[in-house]
Motif scaffolding. Structure first.
Motif, PDB file in Angstrom:
ATOM      1  N   GLY A 263       0.835  -1.206   0.000  1.00 24.83           N
ATOM      2  CA  GLY A 263       0.000   0.000   0.000  1.00 24.83           C
ATOM      3  C   GLY A 263       0.865   1.251   0.000  1.00 24.83           C
ATOM      4  N   ARG A 264       0.383   2.298   0.586  1.00 24.25           N
ATOM      5  CA  ARG A 264       1.082   3.572   0.568  1.00 24.25           C
ATOM      6  C   ARG A 264       2.161   3.662   1.629  1.00 24.25           C
ATOM      7  NH1 ARG A 264      -0.992   7.419  -2.486  1.00 24.25           N
ATOM      8  NH2 ARG A 264       0.036   9.016  -1.198  1.00 24.25           N
ATOM      9  N   GLY A 265       2.203   2.709   2.557  1.00 24.23           N
ATOM     10  CA  GLY A 265       3.235   2.710   3.563  1.00 24.23           C
ATOM     11  C   GLY A 265       2.967   1.613   4.591  1.00 24.23           C
ATOM     12  N   GLY A 266       3.993   1.366   5.403  1.00 26.08           N
ATOM     13  CA  GLY A 266       3.793   0.348   6.399  1.00 26.08           C
ATOM     14  C   GLY A 266       5.043   0.103   7.230  1.00 26.08           C
ATOM     15  N   ASN A 267       4.824  -0.607   8.337  1.00 28.55           N
ATOM     16  CA  ASN A 267       5.909  -1.005   9.216  1.00 28.55           C
ATOM     17  C   ASN A 267       6.163  -2.519   9.025  1.00 28.55           C
ATOM     18  OD1 ASN A 267       6.149   1.587  10.363  1.00 28.55           O
ATOM     19  ND2 ASN A 267       4.474   1.130  11.799  1.00 28.55           N
ATOM     20  N   LEU A 268       7.402  -2.843   8.718  1.00 28.50           N
ATOM     21  CA  LEU A 268       7.760  -4.234   8.440  1.00 28.50           C
ATOM     22  C   LEU A 268       8.862  -4.705   9.376  1.00 28.50           C
ATOM     23  CD1 LEU A 268       7.846  -4.187   4.533  1.00 28.50           C
ATOM     24  CD2 LEU A 268       5.940  -4.828   6.025  1.00 28.50           C
TER      25      LEU A 268
END
Length: 514
Positions: free
Chosen positions: A495-500
Motif C-alpha cells: 500500500g502507501r506505507g507500512g511497518n515491516l
C-alpha cells in the motif's frame, strides 16, 4: 650274493631258474636248496619229490656215520604226510617268521555278474559239462598229490587261476555282500555267530586291523571238507575260543570266508592254505615297515580249543608289545597334534581378534578422516557461499534504485526493523517490485558502507551462485507475510506505507531437530 660259501652268481641261467622254482614251491633256504638240487642233477621235480617224500639214504654217508657214531634205533616203518611235514617245517622255530599279508583284487560292488542269453548258454552246455568234469578230475589229483596245487599256483598263468575261482555255480557278489552271505549261511548252519565275523570284504578288514592296531583272525572254511563241521562246532565255537577272541584285551578281529566264493578262494591262495579248515592271524608289523601287515600264525586242520587258543596267544604275546609301543607313539602323536591344533586355533582366534581390532581402528580412522574432510568441505562451501553472497550483494547493490526525492508525491514510505534492532526508514518508488525491497534489506550493510560515496561499480554476479533470501518481511499488526516469491509491486502488496519486520528464516534441518 653268497650264502654259506655258495655263490649264486656263479650258477648258470638254467640253474638259477631251477633254484627260483624250487624255492617258490618249498620255501627252503638257498644254502640248503642248492646242495639238494646238485644231488638231483638240477632236476626240479626230483628235488621237490626228495624234499616232500624224503631223500633216500646215501650208503657212503651211512657207512661213515656208523663208524663214528652208531645210529639210534629207527622204526621199521616210517609214514610221512606231505602236508603235515610242510606245516611242521613252517611252524618250527627256525621257520616261524612273519610273512607279508597280501591284498587281493576283488569284484567291484557295482559290477554285476554276466549271464549269457539262453540260446547261447544252451549251445555251450556240452563244453560246460566237459569243463566241470576236468575240474573234478583236477580236484581228485589235487587230493592224491597235495603238492600239485601249490606248484600250479606259483607257475600257472594268473588268468588261468582266475578262471577256476568260481566253479561251484555260486553267484558272484561284491566283497560286502559276500561277507554278509557267509555270515548268514554260517548262522543257518551252526545256529550261532558268537565269534563275531566282520561284515565287510577282506581288504577292508585288513585295513581296519591296520588302522586300529588289532589282530585279524582269518577263518577259511570249505564245506566239501569232512572235518569242517566238527572243527567249527568243537573248536571255533567252543566257549574257550569265543571267550578268548571276544576278549577286548586281546584286540582280535575275525573275518571268515567260504572258499567256494571268489574272494575267499583268492585269500586262501594268497595265504598258501594247504589244508582245511584253516585260520591265520595277521597283524601290523612296524619293525618291517610303517604299513606292513604280516601273517604271524597259521592253524591248519583239526585242532583242539586249547591248542587253537595257545597258538593265538603265543602270536599275540610276541607282537603285542610292538603294537603297544606303536599305540603309545600314535597317542603321543595325536596328543601333539591336538596340542598343535589347539595352539593353532588359539593363534587363529588371537589373530582374528587383532585383525578385527585393526579393521575397527582403520574404519574409525577412515570415518574420522571422512568427518574431517566433510567438515572441511562444509567450511570451504560455507566460506565460498559467504564470498559469493558478498559478491552478489556488491553486484545487486549496483542495481538498487535511488530513494525517490521529495518531488515524488506517491512515493511509498516503509519503516523496516532489522534483526539487529535498528530501524530503517526509506521511500521506494510505487512501481518498484517487491524484490527491490528485499534486495535493499539484503544489501543494506553494503549501501551503508558506500554511503556518501558513489555506488560500487564493476562488481559481477558470481557464477553458479543461486541466491536465496534468508529472511522474510512481515507486517506485525495484523501479521502478514510478504513472500518475495509472490512477486508484485510494493504498492500492490504493502500500500502507501507500512511497518515491516525482518524475520530470519531458520533452516529446515534446524527446525526438524528437537
Amino acid at each position: 650274493m653268497s650264502s654259506s660259501g655258495l655263490d649264486i652268481s656263479q650258477l648258470s641261467d638254467s640253474e638259477k631258474s631251477a633254484l627260483e622254482t624250487y624255492i617258490a614251491v618249498t620255501g627252503q633256504e638257498p644254502s640248503e636248496a642248492i646242495p639238494l638240487l646238485r644231488r638231483s642233477e638240477w632236476n626240479v621235480q626230483i628235488a621237490i619229490s626228495k624234499f616232500f617224500d624224503g631223500e633216500a639214504p646215501d650208503p657212503l654217508e651211512e657207512a661213515r656215520a656208523a663208524l663214528n657214531n652208531p645210529p639210534p634205533p629207527r622204526p621199521s616203518r616210517q609214514t610221512q604226510n606231505l602236508m603235515s611235514d610242510d606245516l611242521t617245517a613252517r611252524f618250527s622255530p627256525a621257520a616261524q617268521t612273519s610273512e607279508p599279508a597280501p591284498h587281493i583284487t576283488t569284484q567291484p560292488e557295482d559290477q554285476t555278474a554276466y549271464r549269457p542269453p539262453f540260446l547261447l548258454a544252451l549251445l555251450f552246455t556240452p563244453f560246460n559239462l566237459i569243463y566241470r568234469l576236468l575240474c573234478g578230475s583236477f580236484r581228485l589229483f589235487s587230493t592224491l598229490f597235495p603238492f600239485l596245487p601249490r606248484l600250479l599256483n606259483t607257475t600257472v598263468n594268473p588268468a588261468l587261476q582266475s578262471a577256476r575261482r568260481n566253479t561251484t555255480g555260486r553267484r558272484a557278489l561284491g566283497p560286502q555282500d559276500t561277507a554278509a552271505r557267509f555270515i548268514r549261511e554260517f548262522e543257518e548252519e551252526y545256529r550261532s555267530n558268537s565269534i563275531g565275523f566282520l561284515e565287510n570284504g577282506y581288504n577292508m578288514a585288513l585295513e581296519k586291523a591296520h588302522r586300529d592296531l588289532k589282530f585279524l583272525l582269518v577263518v577259511l572254511l570249505s564245506p566239501e571238507h569232512d572235518d569242517t563241521n566238527r572243527w567249527v562246532r568243537d573248536t571255533l565255537l567252543s566257549p574257550e575260543v569265543t571267550e578268548f577272541v571276544n576278549d577286548p584285551q586281546n584286540d582280535v578281529l575275525v573275518w571268515g570266508g567260504n572258499v567256494q566264493d571268489s574272494e575267499a578262494y583268492q585269500v586262501s591262495n594268497s595265504l598258501r592254505c594247504t589244508k582245511f579248515p584253516f585260520a591265520a592271524a595277521i597283524v601290523h608289523t612296524p619293525n618291517v615297515s610303517s604299513t606292513a601287515m604280516s601273517v604271524v600264525c597259521r592253524i591248519s586242520g583239526l585242532t583242539s580249543p586249547s591248542e587253537f587258543v595257545e597258538k593265538l596267544r603265543t602270536a599275540i604275546t610276541q607282537h603285542k608289545e610292538a603294537l603297544e609301543r606303536l599305540r603309545a607313539s600314535r597317542a603321543e602323536q595325536q596328543a601333539s597334534r591336538s596340542l598343535r591344533e589347539q595352539q593353532d586355533s588359539a593363534y587363529e582366534r588371537s589373530l582374528a581378534i587383532d585383525r578385527e581390532r585393526a579393521r575397527q581402528r582403520r574404519e574409525a580412522e577412515a570415518a574420522q578422516q571422512r568427518a574431517e574432510q566433510e567438515a572441511a568441505d562444509r567450511q570451504a562451501a560455507e566460506e565460498k557461499r559467504i564470498r559469493d553472497l558478498q559478491q552478489w550483494k556488491q553486484w545487486r547493490a549496483q542495481s538498487i534504485q535511488d530513494e525517490p526525492g521529495a518531488d515524488v508525491k506517491d512515493a511509498i514510505r516503509i519503516s523496516i526493523r532489522l534483526p539487529s534492532g535498528e530501524r530503517v526508514i526509506r521511500k521506494f518508488a510505487p512501481e518498484a517490485d517487491l524484490e527491490e525491497l528485499y534486495a535493499f534489506v539484503e544489501c543494506y550493510e553494503v549501501l551503508q558502507e558506500a554511503q556518501g560515496q558513489e555506488k560500487p561499480v564493476g562488481a559481477e554476479k558470481p557464477d553458479g551462485f543461486a541466491h536465496q533470501y534468508g529472511f522474510r518481511l512481515v507486517s506485525p499488526m495484523p501479521r502478514t507475510v510478504y513472500e518475495v516469491a509472490a512477486g508484485g509491486t510494493i504498492r500492490d502488496k504493502i500500500g502507501r506505507g507500512g511497518n515491516l519486520l525482518v524475520e530470519p528464516i531458520e533452516d529446515d534441518s534446524d527446525e526438524e531437530e528437537p
